[in-house]
Design an enzyme around this catalytic site. Structure first.
Site, PDB file in Angstrom:
ATOM      1  CB  ILE A  58      35.647  -8.713  15.055  1.00  0.00           C
ATOM      2  CG1 ILE A  58      35.608  -7.177  15.008  1.00  0.00           C
ATOM      3  CG2 ILE A  58      34.709  -9.347  14.056  1.00  0.00           C
ATOM      4  CD1 ILE A  58      36.088  -6.584  13.685  1.00  0.00           C
ATOM      5  CB  ALA A  59      32.238  -8.278  19.566  1.00  0.00           C
ATOM      6  CE1 TYR A 104      33.392  -9.021   9.650  1.00  0.00           C
ATOM      7  CE2 TYR A 104      31.683 -10.671   9.710  1.00  0.00           C
ATOM      8  CZ  TYR A 104      32.597  -9.895  10.363  1.00  0.00           C
ATOM      9  OH  TYR A 104      32.734  -9.982  11.715  1.00  0.00           O
ATOM     10  CD  GLU A 123      35.600 -19.890  10.576  1.00  0.00           C
ATOM     11  OE1 GLU A 123      36.427 -20.553   9.934  1.00  0.00           O
ATOM     12  OE2 GLU A 123      35.919 -19.183  11.556  1.00  0.00           O
ATOM     13  CG  ASN A 156      25.628 -11.516  12.602  1.00  0.00           C
ATOM     14  OD1 ASN A 156      25.142 -10.458  12.231  1.00  0.00           O
ATOM     15  ND2 ASN A 156      26.543 -11.584  13.554  1.00  0.00           N
TER      16      ASN A 156
END
Length: 142
Positions: free
Chosen positions: A69-70, A115, A103, A108
């Site tokens: 996801i970005a 999350y 993960e 980060n």
């Protein structure tokens, strides 16, 4: 913002977002392979008529793994990642509730905060997952 299925014509935009977002980006072949897998869902988010983000996830027998996801750096801080996570959760919850895993790089912090705020919990560490760094394993039960 609109979320829709990935189209073949999106690949160059996805590659740019990937390269701007990760130290070890996926290759075009990796994205193409994922797009062909029937169990993988590949979504893009459009903002201002441009592809602003993507999310790739795999669901098998009650478990979903977020593969990638970005959000493009120019579109960050607009809650796009959160909206994509909400979309993904609602998508998998309707047909296959269970666990969502992912993960994230140990360094980060921004992603980890996102999350955790979305209800994920740290459940483990994968040593040298990224070759140069450990990964934090996160899970959310839906």
């Amino acid at each position: 913002m609109e979320i829709r299925d990935f189209l073949k014509d999106d690949i160059d935009d996805i590659i740019l977002i990937e390269e701007r977002s990760f130290k070890q980006p996926w290759t075009k072949a990796m994205f193409a392979s994922s797009a062909l897998n029937e169990k993988v869902r590949f979504k893009v988010a459009l903002e201002e008529g441009q592809i602003a983000a993507f999310c790739i996830y795999l669901t098998i027998e009650g478990e979903t793994e977020i593969l990638s996801i970005a959000v493009d750096p120019q579109f960050r801080r607009r809650s796009i990642a959160k909206k994509m996570l909400e979309y993904m959760q609602n998508d998998v919850k309707t047909e296959n509730p269970g666990n969502i895993f992912l993960e994230v790089r140990e360094s980060n912090d921004a992603a980890q905060k996102l999350y955790l705020s979305f209800g994920f919990e740290k459940i483990g560490i994968r040593k040298a997952y990224y070759t140069d760094e450990d990964a934090i394993v996160l899970r959310k039960i839906i």
